[in-house]
Design an enzyme around this catalytic site. Structure first.
Site, PDB file in Angstrom:
ATOM      1  N   HIS A  14       0.877  -1.171   0.000  1.00 55.97           N
ATOM      2  CA  HIS A  14       0.000   0.000   0.000  1.00 55.97           C
ATOM      3  C   HIS A  14       0.920   1.228   0.000  1.00 55.97           C
ATOM      4  O   HIS A  14       1.719   1.411   0.926  1.00 55.97           O
ATOM      5  CB  HIS A  14      -0.922   0.006   1.224  1.00 55.97           C
ATOM      6  N   GLU A  59       1.078  -5.402  10.772  1.00 56.99           N
ATOM      7  CA  GLU A  59       0.622  -4.007  10.878  1.00 56.99           C
ATOM      8  C   GLU A  59       1.409  -3.351  11.999  1.00 56.99           C
ATOM      9  O   GLU A  59       1.362  -3.798  13.144  1.00 56.99           O
ATOM     10  CB  GLU A  59      -0.877  -3.960  11.194  1.00 56.99           C
TER      11      GLU A  59
HETATM   12 ZN   LIG Z   1      -1.607  -1.937   4.192  1.00 48.83          ZN
END
Ligand SMILES: [Zn+2]
Length: 350
Positions: A70, A229
């Site tokens: 991302h 994350e």
């Molecule tokens: Zn991500």
């Protein structure tokens, strides 16, 4: 000319080279570090790194690390770039083969999560579906899969893949890892130790296979893979990299082939969650009752209506459940969020 110049020209490091060439298709370029480590830039943002043949690989492993799948999730990109700079400077010796990936360079330049479609839904051959034909991200997913396949074939050692992200939302648990679902397997003890060493104290076990990068490497390449994350999304240069020292130091330790810290973390520090319900946008007048600004792992009490449409609804079951990755702005059929609850804790076998 230095090895760094061979691969990155006049750019100061891997990251600046990647950003300045985000939309270029450059040929594969190779170099050798003074200690004999061979580095191939297979494409913009993809480095295949092989330590000298005579050097031991004490942990007998090969490691894939990806960041920037991302494009706006910049901190892990900066962490990985810093480790590559250290390697070029000769700050330490590499012991194991590495495939290092900056996932979506055009989106990194734009400061966006993605350009045309979420790259992290296109793996495990999803990039070949008709609706994704011709999109920038489809070609990248296909290329990254092939690079990982070649890396796995060249390196028969135990394969690990860590796909590093930061979240759009705040999280009541700052750092957490997702373990892709593969029938019949359990997270190994050494991997759980590595998560704790990386200051990741929450593990979410996924309930079905998906089309994320880590799902692909788990299922197609039999890797021990995790999506990790690591905190909150911020633009390049605005990250407090001190908050990411856990993963940086743990990865560097693995890259150097050093043993795990002698004092192993107690497993009861690792909280394990399991998915109880996957929320999908049903399209039938779908209504999502989780507010826009809610943090990941916010808990809902039994009986709370989480979503409904013209035909059905979902209520929290007999014990509290927490929401992860709530995002109602997804196309029909895609994931709006996950409902999770603490799993029956299974201490991994040593
Ligand atoms: Zn991500």
């Amino acid at each position: 000319m230095s090895a760094k110049h061979d691969l990155f020209g006049t750019h100061s490091d891997w990251l600046t080279h990647t950003l300045d060439n985000a939309n270029a298709s450059l040929p594969e370029t190779k170099t050798v570090l003074p200690d004999g480590t061979r580095i191939s830039r297979k494409s913009v943002g993809v480095l295949d790194i092989v330590p000298p043949a005579k050097r031991n690989n004490p942990n007998a492993e090969a490691i894939i690390v990806s960041a920037g799948v991302h494009g706006n999730e910049t901190a892990p990109v900066e962490v990985l770039n810093g480790l590559v700079s250290e390697l070029f400077e000769g700050a330490w010796e590499l012991a194991c083969p590495l495939l290092l990936i900056l996932g979506n360079p055009p989106a990194m330049v734009a400061g966006e999560r993605f350009m045309e479609v979420n790259l992290n839904r296109l793996f495990d051959s999803a990039h070949g579906r008709s609706e994704y034909k011709g999109l920038t991200e489809s070609a990248r997913a296909q290329f990254l899969e092939e690079a990982c396949r070649q890396f796995a074939m060249a390196n028969p050692q135990a394969l690990c893949h860590y796909d590093l992200h930061t979240a759009i939302r705040p999280s009541l648990r700052e750092r957490f890892a997702l373990y892709p679902f593969v029938e019949g397997r359990k997270a190994p003890a050494d991997q759980c130790d590595f998560l704790l060493e990386s200051e990741v104290e929450t593990l979410l076990l996924q309930h079905k296979s998906g089309t994320t990068f880590s799902s692909f490497s788990s299922s197609a390449l039999k890797a021990e893979s995790f999506t990790i994350e690591l905190g909150k999304v911020r633009p390049f240069g605005q990250n407090d990299l001190g908050r990411f020292s856990g993963i940086r130091d743990a990865l560097r330790r693995r890259f150097r082939g050093q043993p795990a810290p002698s004092v192993q973390a107690p497993f009861d520090r690792l909280t394990v969650f399991e998915v109880v319900h996957e929320i999908l946008n049903t399209g039938k007048n779908f209504r999502f009752h989780v507010p826009d600004d809610v943090a990941n792992f916010t808990e809902y009490q039994p009986g709370t209506v989480i979503w409904e449409d013209d035909e059905t609804s979902y209520r929290v079951g007999h014990s509290p459940e927490a929401i992860v990755f709530p995002n109602p702005l997804v196309p029909v059929g895609q994931r709006v969020g996950l409902m999770v609850r603490p799993g029956r804790f299974q201490v991994p076998a040593r």
